[in-house]
Design an enzyme around this catalytic site. Structure first.
Site, short mmCIF file in Angstrom:
data_model
loop_
_atom_site.label_atom_id
_atom_site.label_comp_id
_atom_site.label_asym_id
_atom_site.label_seq_id
_atom_site.Cartn_x
_atom_site.Cartn_y
_atom_site.Cartn_z
CG ASP B 25 -1.24 0.76 1.48
OD1 ASP B 25 -1.75 1.82 0.42
OD2 ASP B 25 -2.56 1.25 2.28
CE LYS B 86 -1.43 6.70 -3.61
NZ LYS B 86 -2.26 5.46 -2.12
#
Lengths: 179, 623
Positions: B25, B86
């Protein structure tokens, strides 16, 4: 991977009879069965060639599924299989009564945005459109079975008209249901 | 030759049937790695027992730190400690300027590449490179923990990620040297982690509010097949925004006027701590300390709820849109799965519960649930569960279109189409002898190309020259199971396949990735060199110790004086070189000690055999 017959049409791929009326549950179950065989996740460890083939096959199954589950696309596809070519997908019809009704419906749909009880009014129109779509589908089936392809094309185009208004209505209903 | 390894039985490592695979993740705020061990998905902790790895990378001139050490530098060295990277995956300079107030970094751009890079003390780095550092640490954690190399990994992405963002994630995996089985949508992973695939059928909503992204996915489950019916969300909405809302409240409430990067960071840390405390407490008192000054204040849950209510409402709007796309009403949803640390916020739980008229599922740790699901999928894709029928069918999150006359986008593949999917289009030439054409592919729902996200420009070259309108160029757009697009083109009357040059609008070109890979391999070579030297030094010390121990035990009885002196000379040579010699030199010196000791080793072996056999009858000795 076992390569299927790429010459199959979508109905054959899904093991369905070559008719307009299909069972959505059966269609969905077949789609999952086919993806269970061809989806790239089932071929992670295979050769590059097999994986490429699997992407192509899974794409083909998805495309077939999208075509078959949509009544307008399905009707056009059925005509295509029978060698009836539809020149383009811009729907036109010379049926003035039908066109007048469409214009009236379109206005009624737009009207739902304004004034009170827009949502209730939209629901009444929704029911009317559903009834219209069902009638046109029955017309299509009848004409198609009798080999009256010109009339079948006309029904398919009218179905497309109604479908567009249904989409427009759904969009407006979404806006009206604001939280 | 093995020096003095008389009694050690060799450990034979039996070939392992199980293939190691991990789920990663790669989060905005934190990242995790998980694997399936003895049939159960577990998160893999670091040496200190912590599952979370803060998604922070800190660059210094000579090193790069990842996770907690980097996180600790955030306040003291904000410009070199890169967090929330991100948000920049697959993003361009324009997006960066929009995020400017959130991200205090110094961005540099070059004319050769549309990819913005962050200037740090260690050099200029793209989001892909920074993310790959996080992936490397997680992969190493998995290798250390599993004691083996990874066959492959599944990395999760928000369902809302567009092609450029997915491509960037895939590039980061490649740069980290990982075999990527699949990109998996985070919400799907969460549903898998909850074992909802064990149910016969049902409609599931996955509400995922992380640090930096919000995702809503509507899934249909049918005999082990997960089908994504619709996805929606916002790639720039999350718990960080709650921190910012609270941060602004603090600035206003405390009358703080002078702000620099370090101060902002301090306020955000205080805001985050207060937010977390308000999960359990009705009110919280806290302070902001910076450069000798201190501000104290208090906030209760009511005030905090008011600050974030609009944010939560925005998420519910996206839920409505996704339900509408799926053709469903909120009440038809049977299970609501909560994912992401921000779903711990009480207002989020109550508003989501009210919206879906269901108590949302939050039994599993909302930070771990995505990694656990990814691990389960990785285990299946590695082939460890041949009898598992689970299959994940995904949809395209955003429509793909091409630019037509007048800057309009013509949709080629609609959003929420099941993937993989392919569409073909036919073009013709409009000039005599035309041999090339250009296609601009965009992603998004808007009519105008300028409102959509530019994906890439494809230049098709090498059609045979024909009169205008005679060529039939069939362009095929293929979207794979990860949601990534490729384009092929063929002139159908001649069968000539076009050469295609891809110019990604936001991504790195293949050439750039290759040069990064080469650079990282050179680094790796340096690393390997260093590791080999360390190994030889350890080996040298072990040999010296073993020789000393043996000589002390039986050197006097088994060796004559000349032999003893020869061994000691070589031993001394090795000892004096151990900290200065190169790996190769050490290897030779170790070998010299071993060679000169050969006779001695043989004699010791005989002596120990004799001793072992002493006093035993011949038939008691097993050969």
């Amino acid at each position: 991977m076992q390569s299927p017959e790429l010459s199959q049409n979508y109905f054959e791929l899904f093991g369905l009879n070559l008719v307009f009326e299909i069972d959505p549950a059966e269609l969905h179950a077949q789609q999952q069965r086919l993806q269970a065989t061809y989806h790239p996740d089932r071929h992670v460890g295979s050769s590059d060639q097999d994986r490429r083939l699997s992407v192509q096959m899974a794409s083909w199954v998805n495309q077939a599924y999208e075509t078959l589950r949509d009544p307008v696309k399905r009707s056009r596809y059925l005509l295509e299989i029978h060698g009836v070519s539809l020149p383009d997908d811009s729907a036109t019809t010379s049926d003035t009564t039908f066109l007048m009704e469409q214009i009236e419906l379109r206005e009624a749909v737009e009207d739902c945005r304004h004034g009170d009880n827009g949502l209730q009014r939209s629901e009444a129109i929704e029911a009317r459109l559903k009834q219209r779509a069902d009638e046109l589908a029955r017309d299509f089936v009848e004409h198609f079975a009798a080999g009256r392809f010109d009339a079948a094309i006309e029904s398919s185009r009218k179905m497309q008209f109604v479908q567009r208004i249904q989409q427009q209505l759904a969009e407006i209903q979404f806006e009206l249901e604001d939280i | 030759m093995a020096l003095l390894q008389i009694a050690e039985p060799g450990e034979s490592s039996a070939p392992h049937e199980h293939r190691f695979a991990a789920g990663i993740d790669l989060g905005t705020t934190n990242s995790l790695v998980a694997t399936v061990r003895s049939g159960e998905a577990v998160c893999l902790p670091d040496a200190e027992g912590r599952n979370l790895l803060p998604s922070v990378v800190c660059y210094a001139a000579d090193q790069c730190q990842v996770g907690y050490p980097a996180w600790a530098h955030q306040s003291s060295d904000p410009l070199n400690s890169i967090s929330s990277i991100k948000r920049l995956m697959g993003r361009g300079l324009k997006d960066v300027s929009r995020l400017g107030d959130v991200m205090p970094y110094e961005f540099v751009s070059s004319q050769d590449s549309p990819v913005p890079r962050i200037r740090t003390a260690g050099g200029d780095f793209s989001a892909v490179e920074i993310s790959s550092e996080i992936l490397k640490v997680l992969a190493q954690r998995a290798r250390d923990s599993l004691k083996g190399d990874l066959e492959g990994v599944v990395i999760t992405v928000p369902a809302y990620f567009d092609d450029a963002q997915r491509q960037a994630t895939r590039d980061a995996a490649r740069l980290a040297g990982l075999n990527l089985f699949r990109l998996m949508n985070e919400p799907t992973a969460a549903a898998v982690a909850y074992g909802l695939d064990q149910k016969a059928d049902g409609l599931i909503a996955v509400y995922d509010l992380g640090g930096g992204t919000f995702d809503i996915s509507i899934l249909r489950l049918n005999r082990g097949v997960f089908e994504v019916l619709a996805t929606g969300g916002d790639s720039a909405l999350g718990g960080d925004d709650m921190d910012h809302a609270l941060g602004e409240w603090i600035i206003e409430h405390c009358g703080i006027e002078k702000l620099d990067a370090g101060m902002s960071r301090q306020i955000l840390l205080a805001a985050r701590n207060a937010k977390e405390a308000l999960t359990l407490s009705e009110a919280v008192e806290f302070s902001v300390d910076y450069k000798g000054q201190s501000w104290r204040t208090e906030i209760d849950r009511h005030q905090f709820d008011d600050l974030i209510r609009e944010l939560v409402k925005k998420t519910l709007q996206a839920c409505r849109r996704a339900l509408h796309d799926a053709g469903l009403k909120a009440a038809e949803i049977e299970d609501v799965v909560m994912v992401g640390g921000s779903t711990r916020v009480p207002l989020v739980q109550s508003m989501v519960g009210k919206f879906f008229e269901r108590i949302p599922m939050c039994e599993l740790d909302p930070d771990q649930v995505v990694a656990l699901g990814a691990a389960i999928q990785a285990d299946i894709l590695a082939g460890n569960k041949p009898n598992n029928d689970m299959l994940l069918l995904d949809v395209l999150p955003l429509s793909l279109g091409i630019e037509t006359m007048g800057g309009l986008s013509e949709k080629i593949i609609d959003r929420n189409s099941a993937i993989p999917v392919a569409r073909a289009q036919e073009f013709t030439t409009f000039k005599d002898g035309q041999t090339a054409m250009s296609i601009h592919v965009v992603q998004g729902e808007r009519e105008l190309v300028s409102d959509c996200r530019s994906l890439a420009r494809f230049e098709l070259r090498g059609f045979p020259p024909m009169v205008a309108g005679a060529a039939r160029i069939r362009v095929t757009y293929q979207v794979d199971a990860d949601g990534l697009m490729s384009v092929t083109a063929q002139e159908t009357t001649s069968g000539v396949t076009a050469d295609i040059v891809v110019k990604p609008s936001y991504g790195l070109t293949d050439t750039e990735i290759e040069s990064m890979l080469r650079a990282s391999m050179e680094h790796a070579r340096e690393d390997i060199g260093l590791r080999m030297l360390k190994e030889q030094q350890v080996e040298a010390r072990r040999v010296i110790e073993a020789v000393d121990a043996a000589l002390a035990q039986d050197g006097a009885t088994l060796l004559n004086e000349t032999e003893l002196r020869q061994i000691q000379t070589k031993r001394k040579a090795l000892e004096s070189a151990v900290d200065t010699a190169s790996a190769d030199e050490l290897k030779n010196l170790i070998k010299a000690v071993e060679d000169v000791s050969e006779t001695y080793v043989a004699r010791r072996m005989n002596a120990s055999v004799k001793q072992a056999l002493a006093g035993k009858k011949i038939d008691e000795v097993e050969v």
